[in-house]
Structure formats: structure tokens, C-alpha cells
Design a protein around this motif. Structure first.
Motif, PDB file in Angstrom:
ATOM      1  N   TRP A   1       7.183 -11.287   0.931  1.00 53.40           N
ATOM      2  CA  TRP A   1       6.415 -10.112   0.500  1.00 53.40           C
ATOM      3  C   TRP A   1       6.102  -9.224   1.704  1.00 53.40           C
ATOM      4  CZ3 TRP A   1       1.186 -10.803  -2.624  1.00 53.40           C
ATOM      5  CH2 TRP A   1       0.816  -9.574  -3.196  1.00 53.40           C
ATOM      6  N   LYS A   2       5.659  -9.832   2.804  1.00 57.46           N
ATOM      7  CA  LYS A   2       5.342  -9.089   4.022  1.00 57.46           C
ATOM      8  C   LYS A   2       6.581  -8.366   4.546  1.00 57.46           C
ATOM      9  CE  LYS A   2       3.389  -9.711   8.681  1.00 57.46           C
ATOM     10  NZ  LYS A   2       4.502  -9.084   9.436  1.00 57.46           N
ATOM     11  N   GLU A   3       7.722  -9.040   4.446  1.00 57.35           N
ATOM     12  CA  GLU A   3       8.988  -8.446   4.885  1.00 57.35           C
ATOM     13  C   GLU A   3       9.272  -7.150   4.124  1.00 57.35           C
ATOM     14  OE1 GLU A   3      13.500  -9.764   3.943  1.00 57.35           O
ATOM     15  OE2 GLU A   3      12.317 -11.266   5.031  1.00 57.35           O
ATOM     16  N   LEU A   4       9.013  -7.155   2.813  1.00 55.62           N
ATOM     17  CA  LEU A   4       9.242  -5.959   1.996  1.00 55.62           C
ATOM     18  C   LEU A   4       8.264  -4.841   2.358  1.00 55.62           C
ATOM     19  CD1 LEU A   4       9.772  -7.643  -1.514  1.00 55.62           C
ATOM     20  CD2 LEU A   4      11.528  -6.891   0.107  1.00 55.62           C
ATOM     21  N   ILE A   5       7.011  -5.229   2.616  1.00 54.33           N
ATOM     22  CA  ILE A   5       6.004  -4.225   3.001  1.00 54.33           C
ATOM     23  C   ILE A   5       6.352  -3.629   4.361  1.00 54.33           C
ATOM     24  CG2 ILE A   5       3.582  -3.860   3.611  1.00 54.33           C
ATOM     25  CD1 ILE A   5       2.862  -6.052   1.570  1.00 54.33           C
ATOM     26  N   ASP A   6       6.681  -4.510   5.317  1.00 53.95           N
ATOM     27  CA  ASP A   6       7.014  -4.044   6.666  1.00 53.95           C
ATOM     28  C   ASP A   6       8.237  -3.136   6.671  1.00 53.95           C
ATOM     29  OD1 ASP A   6       4.882  -5.481   7.652  1.00 53.95           O
ATOM     30  OD2 ASP A   6       6.086  -7.169   8.387  1.00 53.95           O
ATOM     31  N   ALA A   7       9.121  -3.344   5.691  1.00 52.86           N
ATOM     32  CA  ALA A   7      10.331  -2.514   5.618  1.00 52.86           C
ATOM     33  C   ALA A   7      10.034  -1.094   5.140  1.00 52.86           C
ATOM     34  CB  ALA A   7      11.358  -3.163   4.694  1.00 52.86           C
ATOM     35  N   GLY A   8       8.821  -0.878   4.626  1.00 59.13           N
ATOM     36  CA  GLY A   8       8.429   0.461   4.191  1.00 59.13           C
ATOM     37  C   GLY A   8       8.868   0.822   2.791  1.00 59.13           C
ATOM     38  N   TYR A   9       9.050  -0.190   1.942  1.00 65.64           N
ATOM     39  CA  TYR A   9       9.545   0.072   0.589  1.00 65.64           C
ATOM     40  C   TYR A   9       8.447   0.464  -0.403  1.00 65.64           C
ATOM     41  CZ  TYR A   9      13.805  -2.358   2.189  1.00 65.64           C
ATOM     42  OH  TYR A   9      14.933  -2.748   2.870  1.00 65.64           O
ATOM     43  N   PHE A  10       7.178   0.188  -0.065  1.00 60.59           N
ATOM     44  CA  PHE A  10       6.085   0.396  -1.009  1.00 60.59           C
ATOM     45  C   PHE A  10       5.282   1.667  -0.717  1.00 60.59           C
ATOM     46  CE2 PHE A  10       6.697  -4.217  -1.149  1.00 60.59           C
ATOM     47  CZ  PHE A  10       6.628  -4.480  -2.508  1.00 60.59           C
ATOM     48  N   ILE A  11       4.658   2.195  -1.778  1.00 62.88           N
ATOM     49  CA  ILE A  11       3.709   3.286  -1.583  1.00 62.88           C
ATOM     50  C   ILE A  11       2.413   2.716  -1.015  1.00 62.88           C
ATOM     51  CG2 ILE A  11       4.683   4.520  -3.563  1.00 62.88           C
ATOM     52  CD1 ILE A  11       2.030   3.970  -5.043  1.00 62.88           C
TER      53      ILE A  11
END
Length: 417
Positions: free
Chosen positions: A231-241
Motif C-alpha cells: 500500500w505504501k509503495e502505491l502511495i509513494d508512487a504518487g498514484y492517489f489523490i
């Protein structure tokens, strides 16, 4: 403004009921209109239409009172148990929250309603366990929902994207959107902060997910830590608002602030309310497993109860309404006006994507996973929602968050089997 007004009215009603009168109870009388308190204030229009139909078909009208704040709503319903201001019908959650008020002897037994509905083919036997406590059924399904991903079709078309069928394809879609300055996913730090935790957990290790809900696994176990790291990986990648963005998720999808929103099929109502057309403006796809080796695709499932109080003012009328609610006549109206799926197998779903996922879900193609909100005991859920809300704003805090949730879990499971 509406939320505040509803809260004031609710509190005022409780105070008046607690303080007024001389203690004598008025003689019971047969009702021709029932009150339905619910935590779905945005659905008032649809509840109103059901009230008109029920008046015509069974001689019982229904007047909804909708809340938009879940905590205020739950507090009002629980307060009503102790006062004379009691709803004839009310919405709730399955799992630990339903068991809690059943154990308090506040909810009417609907075993006979279920037996009749299953025999008539209006309810599936597969749904019964979600409503069964100590061998008896309570409430009936207000709705069922299968979780997946709603996506802005115009954004997908603009960038030559298709609904993904594997996790790697989903990440490729997210990366393509990022390169074009479009946020891929919606998430939030309040209430629905659990969505990506449950989806990633179910798609990585659904057995661990189930053990977590029964206390057989810990939030600090390596598999759960791996979920948080993904989950952190996805957030760190900048995919979320921004998780603190207060924009309604329906507007987020419509205006393109995010290209994808993960919710239950009930979210389709938000699209139809915004005059968005399925297949033209938006679409829906099943979220692929992170772990491609799993034998079945995990699909989050939920069913929201419609309940009656054990000490309702007119128990016969309330049970009559719940019985009618399960019929194809009622469910056809309820599903089609909202553009959603139905708990009644006889109802045909007009939306092609939702109709297909409903058929697939009943075919054994997917592994249905109980939504985290219902699967998790209330005290642990409270800690988890707070923890996940913190995590999405401070991704580096995931180990601390898991330890805090597990502390609450240890306390709960020490006194519960």
C-alpha cells in the motif's frame, strides 16, 4: 447544514421522549405508515419511491429519515433503544455490529421471513449466514454489493487504456495516467480508509484476511506488514489523490480528479444521480489479485441489513414490510431506480457490467470476501479506521499503526472466543 439539522432533530427527539409524558404508554394501534431511519441520506429519493410503491401494493407507506454521518446515526439508533422514540425500520451493518444489538435483544427475529423468501426463490441460502446469529436470522438484506473499480471511461479512452485483467496491467494503467498528470486512484482518510487495506489483503492472502477477522492472526504478522508495504509503495508512487480531499467521490470520478474509484456496486447510484451514462461516461471492472497464483479472484462482498426492533410499535406491520421488501416486485423497483444489483436472484440487472459481475459472483468464479467493515469486530474496527486514516497521510507510520490496532485486537480477543 442538512447533517447538523438531522443531528439536532435526532437529539431533540430523544430528549423529548426521555423527559415528556407521565410514564404511561399509549395503547398500540395499527400503523399505515412506517418510519425508516437510515444512514444513507443521499438515497432519500429512492426510499420515498419505495414508500409510494409499498403503500400501493401492501397498504403500508414508508417515510425515510436519512443521516449522512455514520457515527451520529449509530448513536441515535442506540439511544432509541432506551427511549420511546423508536424507528419502525432501520438500516445497520452485518457482522459484529449486528451481533452486538441482537445480543442486547433489540432486533426482531426474521427467521420465518427468511424461510419463506428462500422457499419462494426471493433470497439465496448463501446470504443467510451473514444474517444468522445463534441459529436464527435477523433483519433482511436492504442491499447487496460487489466491490470493484469504477473508472472514468473518457479518461481511459483519451489515453488508450483498457480495463486491466492482471495486477501488472493495473499498475501499467496507473503509471500511464501518472505520466499524463492524472491521479489514478481515489482514497480517503475518513470512514472508508479501510478500502485499500481490504483489497490488497484479499488480493494477496485471503486466508490471512479471514484469520485476521477471527483473531487467529495478528496485525503485526509478516503477511499483514507486507500488505501495508505494498500500500505504501502505491502511495509513494504518487498514484492517489490527497486523502484529505473532501470532494465527494462521485464528483471525483465525474470531474476526472481521479480516474478510478474503488467502491461497492451501490456506488453506481452516485453515477446515475450525476447523469453519467454507463458504457459512455464510466465503466466497472473487477480488481485483479496482486498474487496471480491464487486459484480465484478475490471479490469484496457486503450486504446491508434492513431491520426491525424487537419492541417495535407495530411488530406485525414491520415484519410485513420486511417480507415485502424481499420480493421481486419490491426489489425490481429498488434495484432499477438506483441502477444497482439486487439481493433477489429473480431481478434482472439492466446495467451490462453490473449484471455480469452479479452472475459471475453467483457462479463460483470469484472468492467472495466479507467486507472489512463487517468482518472486523467493532472495537478493533474503530482502532483500524483511525489507524488507516493516519497511515494514508503518514505512510511511514505503518508499523506503529499495525501495533496500535493489534493492541486493541489483543484486548478484544482476550475476552471473546
Amino acid at each position: 447544514m442538512i447533517r447538523s439539522r438531522m443531528a439536532v432533530l435526532g437529539v431533540a427527539a430523544v430528549v423529548l421522549a426521555a423527559c415528556g409524558g407521565n410514564g404511561a404508554e399509549a395503547p398500540a394501534k395499527k400503523k399505515t405508515e412506517l418510519t425508516l431511519y437510515n444512514d444513507k441520506g443521499a438515497w432519500t429519493k429512492f426510499f420515498d419511491e419505495m414508500g409510494v410503491l409499498s403503500k400501493e401494493k401492501i397498504g403500508l407507506g414508508m417515510k425515510p429519515t436519512g443521516y449522512t454521518d455514520s457515527a451520529q446515526y449509530q448513536a441515535f439508533i442506540k439511544a432509541s433503544f432506551r427511549t420511546n422514540v423508536k424507528p419502525d425500520l432501520f438500516t445497520w451493518q452485518t457482522g459484529g455490529m449486528l451481533e452486538e444489538i441482537v445480543k442486547q435483544k433489540q432486533v426482531a427475529d426474521t427467521t420465518a421471513v427468511w424461510q419463506q423468501a428462500i422457499k419462494a426463490g426471493d433470497l439465496s441460502q448463501d446470504l443467510a449466514p451473514y444474517y444468522t446469529i445463534d441459529g436464527k436470522q435477523y433483519c433482511v438484506p436492504m442491499n447487496v454489493a460487489y466491490w470493484g473499480m469504477f473508472y472514468n471511461k473518457k479518461i481511459f479512452d483519451k489515453h488508450g487504456l483498457r480495463p486491466p485483467t492482471t495486477w501488472d496491467e493495473l499498475i501499467t494503467v496507473a503509471e500511464t495516467l501518472k505520466k499524463n498528470d492524472v491521479k489514478a486512484f481515489y482514497h480517503t482518510s475518513v470512514l472508508f480508509s479501510f478500502v485499500w487495506f481490504e483489497q490488497l489483503m484479499a488480493g494477496m492472502d485471503p486466508d490471512l484476511y479471514d484469520r485476521l477477522s477471527t483473531g487467529e492472526a495478528k496485525y503485526t504478522d509478516p503477511g499483514v506488514v507486507q500488505v501495508m508495504e505494498k500500500w505504501k509503495e502505491l502511495i509513494d508512487a504518487g498514484y492517489f489523490i490527497n486523502p484529505g480531499d473532501k470532494t465527494d467521490p462521485g464528483d471525483v470520478l465525474k470531474n476526472g480528479k481521479a480516474a478510478m474509484v474503488s467502491f461497492g456496486t451501490w456506488f453506481n447510484t452516485s453515477m446515475t444521480q450525476r447523469d453519467m451514462k454507463a458504457g459512455a461516461d464510466y465503466g466497472f471492472f473487477t480488481i485483479p489479485n496482486v498474487n496471480a497464483s491464487l486459484p480465484k479472484t478475490s471479490m469484496i462482498f457486503e450486504s446491508g441489513p434492513l431491520c426491525s426492533l424487537a419492541k417495535a410499535d407495530d411488530p406485525e406491520a414491520s415484519l410485513k414490510y420486511l417480507t415485502w421488501w424481499t420480493t421481486a416486485e419490491a426489489q425490481e423497483k429498488w434495484a432499477t431506480t438506483r441502477g444497482d444489483v439486487s439481493a433477489n436472484p429473480k431481478v434482472e440487472i439492466k446495467d451490462e457490467a453490473l449484471g455480469q459481475v452479479t452472475k459471475d459472483a453467483g457462479s463460483g468464479r470469484y472468492r467472495l470476501v466479507n467486507r472489512y467493515f463487517e468482518a472486523t469486530p467493532p472495537p478493533i474496527l474503530t482502532a483500524a479506521l483511525d489507524g488507516f486514516g493516519k497511515f494514508v497521510t503518514e505512510p511511514g507510520s505503518y508499523k506503529e499503526v499495525l501495533e496500535t490496532i493489534q493492541k486493541e485486537a489483543d484486548e478484544y480477543w482476550s475476552t471473546h472466543q
